[in-house]
Enzyme design. Sequence first.
Site, PDB file in Angstrom:
ATOM      1  N   GLU A 181     -69.053-124.846  49.455  1.00  0.00           N
ATOM      2  CA  GLU A 181     -70.280-125.506  48.985  1.00  0.00           C
ATOM      3  C   GLU A 181     -70.182-125.888  47.506  1.00  0.00           C
ATOM      4  OE1 GLU A 181     -73.440-122.756  50.017  1.00  0.00           O
ATOM      5  OE2 GLU A 181     -73.603-123.616  52.012  1.00  0.00           O
ATOM      6  N   GLU A 374     -70.374-123.737  58.795  1.00  0.00           N
ATOM      7  CA  GLU A 374     -71.494-122.787  58.708  1.00  0.00           C
ATOM      8  C   GLU A 374     -72.697-123.393  59.393  1.00  0.00           C
ATOM      9  OE1 GLU A 374     -72.711-121.154  54.913  1.00  0.00           O
ATOM     10  OE2 GLU A 374     -70.631-121.060  54.239  1.00  0.00           O
TER      11      GLU A 374
HETATM   12  C1  BGP Z   1     -74.313-120.528  52.318  1.00  0.00           C
HETATM   13  C2  BGP Z   1     -73.161-119.712  51.851  1.00  0.00           C
HETATM   14  C3  BGP Z   1     -72.876-118.484  52.602  1.00  0.00           C
HETATM   15  C4  BGP Z   1     -74.042-117.893  53.355  1.00  0.00           C
HETATM   16  C5  BGP Z   1     -75.034-118.872  53.903  1.00  0.00           C
HETATM   17  C6  BGP Z   1     -76.324-118.275  54.421  1.00  0.00           C
HETATM   18  O1  BGP Z   1     -74.906-121.095  51.221  1.00  0.00           O
HETATM   19  O2  BGP Z   1     -71.961-120.450  51.831  1.00  0.00           O
HETATM   20  O3  BGP Z   1     -72.179-117.622  51.758  1.00  0.00           O
HETATM   21  O4  BGP Z   1     -74.515-116.715  52.906  1.00  0.00           O
HETATM   22  O5  BGP Z   1     -75.338-119.887  52.993  1.00  0.00           O
HETATM   23  O6  BGP Z   1     -77.168-117.999  53.360  1.00  0.00           O
HETATM   24  P1  BGP Z   1     -77.959-116.648  53.173  1.00  0.00           P
HETATM   25  O7  BGP Z   1     -76.919-115.587  53.237  1.00  0.00           O
HETATM   26  O8  BGP Z   1     -78.580-116.764  51.865  1.00  0.00           O
HETATM   27  O9  BGP Z   1     -78.926-116.587  54.280  1.00  0.00           O
END
Ligand code: BGP
Length: 476
Positions: A181, A374
Amino acid sequence: MKQSRNNKFLWGGATAANQYEGAWKEDGRGMANVDLIPSGQSRYEVMSGRKVSFAFDEKLNYPAAEGVDFYHHYEEDIRLFHEMGFRCFRLSVSWTRIYPNGDEDMPNEKGLEFYEKVFRECQKYGIEPVVTICHFDCPVGLIQSIGAWKSRKMIDQYLKLCTTLFKRFKGMVKYWITFNEINMILHAPFMAAGIVIEDGEDELQVKYQASHYELVASALATKLAHEIDPENHVGCMIAAGDVYPYTCNPEDIWASKLADRENYFFIDVQVRGAYPSYALRFFEQKGVKLDMTEGDIQALAAYPCDYISLSYYSSSLVSADPEMKDKTEGNLFPTLRNPYLSASDWGWQIDPLGLRITLNSLYDRYQKPLFIVENGLGAKDELVNDTVEDDYRIDYLRSHIRAMKDAMKIDGVDVIGYTTWGCVDLVSASSGEMRKRYGFIYVDKKDDGRGTMKRYRKKSFDWYRRCIESDGEQLL
Ligand code: BGP
């Protein structure tokens, strides 16, 4: 670009070292920015680089230290992934496991051995590793000596890490992602890039200069990867999600276009190989002056990435009207509430069609293979009789997989793989909580750190196994 060794769609799951591995001091690992980010009230201020301390506060909880202990559970976890039929597994390397301070000449052999064991375990089951070289982490040694990505010197440090990885894991890893990201540097500069915002500093200047160094580092890493092994595929990655206009008022349409560009900017450089003219004008207007050499410009042009990877959780919504204040949470930053969408327990809106729209936007713009690395639902799970009845998660994933399939089959978008976020429960990036769970595998660990780390299969575990087995056709 070939899809995978056996030309199959890459179904799997995704994780990141700082949220998953734990064992933060073991076998010579050094301290990283991500270790210093506490859960609780002060988390956001630290992530954003405005309140960073290099010493731990005894009153606070630092969840990266333990994660969910993948370091000691990798065999069990990868076996479970295999049981679900994973064809790939996305993980990141912890920079400080390999270069503890960042500036050493020689890597830490113990750190490399750990990843070698992980990749061998994947190999045993025919699981393709997808490796994020930098998923938010950065050695504290480099933050303190050169200011991390504020400095051009960081490019060489990063390339040293890349060379070590590409050489050591040649033949074991083919899929690389240079920065997780990359656009998050604009929203959480300390978490994403080890950047501390000092009083009086021009934040925009600092963030775009650091972005430039990362973009150059990414291009040169792509060059290196191809030189070391022509079989390597190197991806860029953005936190994606189209930005919708609140109304058909042209002012709103324009606001949404500008917001989209803020994200596209990074991919425009990484795919098209040059700074877009709108960005150069924007820098001029804002007084941002980049240290950009002829060599940088040539590197960006010569070494674009091979595929675009993306995270997608939701679309977002903007209005040109400053009076519109009804906001809800999103991936690290809030958005206007969309009245047509429902939301998760954390306020993230649920928009499966938005995934199809986003895939189309990216493919229309770049015509490059896309890899969804993701996607998923963070929810409160309850373990009853050693399992979790997580129908809500199945619903979320089903609708998003259908939307992806529509984009592929009906719209002709080239998607090469899909990995759900947090396939095994791990620490939340935005909140540092454990109770925000994404996995098919429940991990016994609480927000306050208690728990046995024991793993349990949720209902979605079997559902995802059937989904993969049928190549995404059997979703009920
Ligand atoms: C993205 C990241 C991850 C992950 C995901 C979910 O931004 O790449 O590392 O954690 O989001 O977010 P969260 O864990 O805040 O729910």
